[in-house]
Design a protein around this motif. Structure first.
Motif, PDB file in Angstrom:
ATOM      1  N   ASN A 197      -0.551  44.507  12.211  1.00 33.40           N
ATOM      2  CA  ASN A 197      -1.867  44.218  11.620  1.00 33.40           C
ATOM      3  C   ASN A 197      -2.949  45.239  11.949  1.00 33.40           C
ATOM      4  O   ASN A 197      -4.135  44.972  11.758  1.00 33.40           O
ATOM      5  N   ALA A 222      -9.522  31.632  14.739  1.00 32.82           N
ATOM      6  CA  ALA A 222      -9.294  32.750  13.830  1.00 32.82           C
ATOM      7  C   ALA A 222     -10.592  33.152  13.156  1.00 32.82           C
ATOM      8  O   ALA A 222     -11.380  32.301  12.727  1.00 32.82           O
ATOM      9  N   SER A 225     -10.873  34.471   8.068  1.00 30.57           N
ATOM     10  CA  SER A 225     -11.322  33.945   6.775  1.00 30.57           C
ATOM     11  C   SER A 225     -12.822  34.153   6.562  1.00 30.57           C
ATOM     12  O   SER A 225     -13.392  33.590   5.623  1.00 30.57           O
ATOM     13  N   ALA A 391       1.443  35.380  10.783  1.00 33.43           N
ATOM     14  CA  ALA A 391       0.725  34.639   9.739  1.00 33.43           C
ATOM     15  C   ALA A 391      -0.270  35.544   9.025  1.00 33.43           C
ATOM     16  O   ALA A 391      -0.399  35.502   7.786  1.00 33.43           O
ATOM     17  N   LEU A 392      -0.975  36.363   9.775  1.00 34.54           N
ATOM     18  CA  LEU A 392      -1.915  37.301   9.148  1.00 34.54           C
ATOM     19  C   LEU A 392      -1.179  38.342   8.318  1.00 34.54           C
ATOM     20  O   LEU A 392      -1.605  38.676   7.200  1.00 34.54           O
ATOM     21  N   ARG A 394       1.634  38.034   6.719  1.00 31.69           N
ATOM     22  CA  ARG A 394       2.071  37.418   5.463  1.00 31.69           C
ATOM     23  C   ARG A 394       0.910  37.275   4.490  1.00 31.69           C
ATOM     24  O   ARG A 394       1.074  37.446   3.270  1.00 31.69           O
ATOM     25  N   ALA A 395      -0.267  36.973   5.008  1.00 32.85           N
ATOM     26  CA  ALA A 395      -1.444  36.836   4.139  1.00 32.85           C
ATOM     27  C   ALA A 395      -1.786  38.169   3.481  1.00 32.85           C
ATOM     28  O   ALA A 395      -2.121  38.224   2.293  1.00 32.85           O
ATOM     29  N   ALA A 409      -5.468  33.624   0.597  1.00 32.35           N
ATOM     30  CA  ALA A 409      -4.471  34.046   1.580  1.00 32.35           C
ATOM     31  C   ALA A 409      -5.016  33.959   2.998  1.00 32.35           C
ATOM     32  O   ALA A 409      -4.336  33.462   3.918  1.00 32.35           O
ATOM     33  N   LEU A 410      -6.238  34.419   3.195  1.00 32.70           N
ATOM     34  CA  LEU A 410      -6.800  34.434   4.540  1.00 32.70           C
ATOM     35  C   LEU A 410      -7.231  33.046   4.996  1.00 32.70           C
ATOM     36  O   LEU A 410      -7.185  32.741   6.195  1.00 32.70           O
ATOM     37  N   ALA A 413      -4.065  31.586   6.217  1.00 38.23           N
ATOM     38  CA  ALA A 413      -3.690  32.224   7.479  1.00 38.23           C
ATOM     39  C   ALA A 413      -4.551  31.722   8.629  1.00 38.23           C
ATOM     40  O   ALA A 413      -4.055  31.491   9.739  1.00 38.23           O
ATOM     41  N   GLU A 416      -3.330  28.380   9.804  1.00 40.24           N
ATOM     42  CA  GLU A 416      -2.084  28.500  10.551  1.00 40.24           C
ATOM     43  C   GLU A 416      -2.327  29.091  11.942  1.00 40.24           C
ATOM     44  O   GLU A 416      -1.772  28.625  12.942  1.00 40.24           O
ATOM     45  N   ILE A 417      -3.174  30.118  12.007  1.00 37.59           N
ATOM     46  CA  ILE A 417      -3.477  30.747  13.296  1.00 37.59           C
ATOM     47  C   ILE A 417      -4.161  29.752  14.228  1.00 37.59           C
ATOM     48  O   ILE A 417      -3.835  29.664  15.422  1.00 37.59           O
TER      49      ILE A 417
END
Length: 431
Positions: A197, A222, A225, A391-392, A394-395, A409-410, A413, A416-417
């Motif tokens: 990342n 996180a 977003s 997770a990030l 994949r986003a 997407a974010l 993520a 999930e984070i």
């Protein structure tokens, strides 16, 4: 601080006065790293050769992997299987995860057992302390880099762009990419990225965002977003959608050096690899672009050397090898062959080491000018740190592939984070 006391106690010892009682018979150690044949591998081989010439009773075997996240996962598997690697290059975003989950040997412990503290005298304290967690150094700071933009002047000229005045801001890169696409039907931009990342953090941080924030209750959350993060990723995704940028993961470097894109956003550590592999004549570089008038904030790339050897003889051999890597001679070889910023800054001005090299390689000075913009590469904390980083990643892939908007997407993520690391305390986990 314990290590500073050890530094003063051991200051009169020579680097090469470390006990060699354990090295009476041949010892073989494994050095796990990310230095493949096209990214620092030849320099690793050269450093091993020069070390073995001075230490004939120690054999070092290089075990290169292709990515930091893979390297950490494989290290964890080997440790669980009872066969730990002796010394490992671990990328900065895995500092907290290593501290929380892996049985490393601290630098304090190695100095106390085997000496060698004077080898760190010329490493700036802020750099040396990059590995400091909960009062001890998890590893030995080694490779340092920041992101620059390499570009192909010949393609710039063919597209009608001025190679003497490359874009400086995100908006200018967008405008130049439109011109480049229309003139040559090629993407101007390639951004090298992988599961660590680093690429997306360069964009998000330079737009004023953060991957992690500390909540009022003292736990991490996180930050991916935020509006700044969404704008950063959407900008990249829009470039891809319009054909202004190629979406090629860590093959973006190959796209660039084979002349299929005009510019590459990548680490200064890739300078040696690009120089060796490029199919065009002239290579130039410029600073990382700004979002408007916001200053760039560039996560410190590179890695630390972390020690996992359990046998004393192998511990000592691994430590001796590490001291060779961070010696002025070792750092000089490493910087010349890769592009990493020298761990000892004054070597860049020393005629005995890197002064002439810097004079002949202006690209190196691009990264040097950005040192004041460097920040800590975000390390997701706790036992779920690797999963949070994944997770990030994949986003980012979903947004660049057009499956989701950056915002969608974010947002997913971030949830999930937070589920993975939401109870991790902010205090006591880093410097």
């Amino acid at each position: 601080m314990k290590l500073r006391l050890l530094l003063s106690l051991c200051g009169l010892m020579s680097v090469f006065s470390i006990s060699t009682a354990a090295a009476q018979e041949k010892i073989t150690i494994e050095y796990w790293n990310i230095n493949t044949s096209t990214f620092g591998g030849p320099q690793v081989d050269a450093l091993i050769a020069s070390f073995e010439a001075k230490n004939p009773n120690i054999n070092v075997e290089s075990r290169p992997k292709d990515r930091y996240d893979t390297l950490v996962q494989d290290t964890q598997t080997a440790i669980a299987g009872g066969n730990p690697p002796d010394i490992v290059q671990i990328g900065w975003p895995y500092l907290r995860y290593t501290s929380a989950t892996l049985p490393y040997i601290s630098i304090e412990s190695l100095v106390e057992k085997y000496g060698g503290a004077e080898a760190f005298a010329d490493i700036p304290k802020n750099i040396f302390d990059l590995t400091l967690v909960n009062g001890e150094h998890v590893g030995l700071a080694y490779s340092l880099s920041n992101a620059v933009v390499y570009y192909n002047p010949e393609l710039f000229r063919k597209a009608g762009l001025d190679p003497d005045n490359p874009p400086r801001t995100i908006q200018e890169w967008t405008e130049a990419a439109a011109v480049f696409k229309k003139a040559l039907n090629l993407p101007l931009i390639a951004i090298d990225y992988s599961g660590d990342n680093w690429a997306i953090e360069n964009l998000i941080a330079s737009n004023g965002g953060n991957l992690l924030i500390c909540e009022a209750d003292g736990t991490f959350a996180a930050g991916v977003s935020s509006p700044e993060a969404v704008e950063a990723l959407q900008t990249w995704a829009d470039w891809v959608a319009k054909g202004y940028a190629v979406n090629a993961l860590d093959q973006a470097r190959t796209v660039f050096w084979t002349g299929q894109a005009g510019a590459l956003f990548w680490s200064i550590a890739g300078r040696g690899a690009i120089t060796s592999n490029k199919t065009f004549d002239e290579l130039r570089a410029t600073t990382y672009p700004q979002f408007g008038d916001k200053p760039t904030r560039l996560p410190t790339g590179g890695n630390m050397l972390v020690f996992f050897a359990t046998e004393p003889a192998r511990q000592e051999a691994a430590w001796r090898f590490a001291l060779h890597l961070v010696s002025p001679e070792g750092i000089t070889e490493w910087t010349k062959g890769t592009g990493y910023i020298p761990l000892i800054p004054k070597l860049a001005e020393d005629p005995k080491y890197l002064a002439s090299f810097y004079a002949e390689n202006p690209i190196q000075r691009v990264a040097t000018r950005q040192i004041e913009n460097m920040i800590v590469w975000t390390s997701f904390p706790g036992e779920n740190g690797l999963a949070a980083g994944a997770a990030l990643f994949r986003a980012v892939q979903a947004a660049l592939g057009g499956q989701l908007t950056a915002e969608a997407a974010l947002s997913a993520a971030a949830k999930e984070i937070n589920d993975l690391i939401g109870n991790e305390p902010c205090s006591g986990t880093s410097r």
